[in-house]
Design a protein around this motif. Sequence first.
Motif, PDB file in Angstrom:
ATOM      1  N   ILE A  24       4.824 -35.269  79.386  1.00 25.53           N
ATOM      2  CA  ILE A  24       5.718 -34.810  80.124  1.00 25.53           C
ATOM      3  C   ILE A  24       6.539 -35.811  80.701  1.00 25.53           C
ATOM      4  O   ILE A  24       7.854 -35.553  80.949  1.00 25.53           O
ATOM      5  CB  ILE A  24       4.763 -34.438  81.262  1.00 25.53           C
ATOM      6  N   GLY A  25       6.352 -36.967  81.112  1.00 28.57           N
ATOM      7  CA  GLY A  25       7.216 -37.861  81.671  1.00 28.57           C
ATOM      8  C   GLY A  25       8.533 -38.155  80.691  1.00 28.57           C
ATOM      9  O   GLY A  25       9.534 -38.240  81.167  1.00 28.57           O
ATOM     10  N   PHE A  26       8.328 -38.282  79.254  1.00 31.24           N
ATOM     11  CA  PHE A  26       9.438 -38.480  78.459  1.00 31.24           C
ATOM     12  C   PHE A  26      10.329 -37.132  78.508  1.00 31.24           C
ATOM     13  O   PHE A  26      11.621 -37.537  78.458  1.00 31.24           O
ATOM     14  CB  PHE A  26       8.960 -38.569  77.247  1.00 31.24           C
ATOM     15  N   ALA A  27       9.739 -36.057  78.568  1.00 30.69           N
ATOM     16  CA  ALA A  27      10.487 -34.731  78.601  1.00 30.69           C
ATOM     17  C   ALA A  27      11.523 -34.819  79.762  1.00 30.69           C
ATOM     18  O   ALA A  27      12.358 -34.283  79.909  1.00 30.69           O
ATOM     19  CB  ALA A  27       9.590 -33.460  78.299  1.00 30.69           C
ATOM     20  N   ILE A  28      10.661 -35.329  80.781  1.00 26.95           N
ATOM     21  CA  ILE A  28      11.441 -34.955  82.438  1.00 26.95           C
ATOM     22  C   ILE A  28      12.659 -36.083  82.156  1.00 26.95           C
ATOM     23  O   ILE A  28      13.764 -35.804  82.659  1.00 26.95           O
ATOM     24  CB  ILE A  28      10.606 -35.299  83.596  1.00 26.95           C
ATOM     25  N   ALA A  29      12.291 -37.342  81.605  1.00 25.32           N
ATOM     26  CA  ALA A  29      13.261 -38.488  81.724  1.00 25.32           C
ATOM     27  C   ALA A  29      14.517 -37.949  80.843  1.00 25.32           C
ATOM     28  O   ALA A  29      15.696 -38.288  81.229  1.00 25.32           O
ATOM     29  CB  ALA A  29      12.860 -39.681  81.130  1.00 25.32           C
ATOM     30  N   GLU A  30      14.118 -37.343  79.794  1.00 24.05           N
ATOM     31  CA  GLU A  30      15.276 -36.782  78.687  1.00 24.05           C
ATOM     32  C   GLU A  30      16.204 -35.682  79.540  1.00 24.05           C
ATOM     33  O   GLU A  30      17.567 -35.521  79.544  1.00 24.05           O
ATOM     34  CB  GLU A  30      14.634 -36.171  77.534  1.00 24.05           C
ATOM     35  N   ALA A  31      15.544 -34.806  80.253  1.00 19.38           N
ATOM     36  CA  ALA A  31      16.054 -33.906  81.009  1.00 19.38           C
ATOM     37  C   ALA A  31      17.072 -34.469  82.122  1.00 19.38           C
ATOM     38  O   ALA A  31      18.293 -33.964  82.154  1.00 19.38           O
ATOM     39  CB  ALA A  31      15.240 -32.819  81.404  1.00 19.38           C
ATOM     40  N   LEU A  32      16.677 -35.416  82.998  1.00 21.64           N
ATOM     41  CA  LEU A  32      17.275 -35.922  83.977  1.00 21.64           C
ATOM     42  C   LEU A  32      18.613 -36.716  83.232  1.00 21.64           C
ATOM     43  O   LEU A  32      19.728 -36.576  83.832  1.00 21.64           O
ATOM     44  CB  LEU A  32      16.603 -36.944  84.626  1.00 21.64           C
ATOM     45  N   SER A  33      18.336 -37.363  82.110  1.00 17.69           N
ATOM     46  CA  SER A  33      19.604 -38.130  81.488  1.00 17.69           C
ATOM     47  C   SER A  33      20.522 -36.803  80.923  1.00 17.69           C
ATOM     48  O   SER A  33      21.646 -37.135  81.049  1.00 17.69           O
ATOM     49  CB  SER A  33      18.955 -38.717  80.068  1.00 17.69           C
ATOM     50  N   GLY A  34      20.121 -36.000  80.550  1.00 18.75           N
ATOM     51  CA  GLY A  34      21.197 -34.846  80.084  1.00 18.75           C
ATOM     52  C   GLY A  34      22.031 -34.312  81.119  1.00 18.75           C
ATOM     53  O   GLY A  34      22.862 -33.906  80.947  1.00 18.75           O
TER      54      GLY A  34
END
Length: 267
Positions: A24-34
């Motif tokens: 989940i952390g990786f996906a959230i980081a990816e979303a915030l980066s996006g």
Amino acid sequence: MMDSRNLFSLEGKTALVTGAAYGIGFAIAEALSGAGARIAFNVRSREHLKKALSDYREKGIDARGYLADVTDEKAVGGLVKEIEEDLGPIDILVNNAGIIKRIPMHEMTAEEFRQVVDIDLTAAFIVSKAVLPGMMERRAGKIINICSMMSELGRETVSAYAAAKGGLKMLTKNIASEYGAYNIQCNGIGPGYIATPQTAPLRERAADGSRHPFDSFIIAKTPAMRWGNPEDLAGSAVFLASRASDFVNGHILYVDGGILAYIGKQP
Ligand code: NAP
Ligand code: GCO
């Protein structure tokens, strides 16, 4: 006319997502980066750090990774200092790092109970406390705590986890109450059942290819009739990290496919 598109922009912001090597952390980081944020994450193991940096690079994300155990107050102090030197002030904190131990309570040791509470609850206190002074000084900040269905419900074998996630819900409300006057918003995301390494044991297929009983149970309990994917949390994370949620405070946003609303499909 208001240009609502910019409400969700994180351009120029720095986000720390704890335990964001995968899941989940990786996906959230990816979303915030996006949405434009600079990403910092921490893990405990050098091996996971190396793999995560490569995975972020593969996604075109220039994430900065750091080794730090979120239960170690001294290490967390050093982590925040290093991130702020590398990337500037931390505008967004996502307390994501977490573990679970599935043990019947009468068989669980106090040490095992403490380990779960230490990571899933006390660490959110430790990391939030480390970023609050800077957010108070700048009179702006976003703290997002990753809660759970177990912030609201219990089930067999997860007493420590439910106690921690229930406490995390109230810590979220208390940070919101105590620091709202500094224009700091603290909210939670309550994921439903999400397909990650943490829940892999609950989805393991039997030798004959049949579903794990708990897998079938969750499908029957979820109106969406599927497990969530980490990417299902992206929109909620960007919303709670952005200006769009500046008047949302102390709220737990459940992203569960409807589990909490549904009695469950008749067997
Ligand atoms: P996961 O796949 O097990 O990943 C957990 C992450 O936390 C890993 O990167 C792990 O890194 C890190 N971590 C654990 N303890 C740490 C510590 N002491 N210091 C630093 N990092 C630490 O779990 P997940 O499913 O993505 O869950 C992430 C969060 O969402 C957790 O808080 C979990 O309780 C919550 N959640 C999960 C679900 C679900 O269905 N999956 C649903 C609701 C809520 P290491 O490699 O160092 O262990
Ligand atoms: C479990 C699961 C859950 C999920 C999640 C649900 O054993 O029941 O691991 O606890 O991880 O927290 O929201």
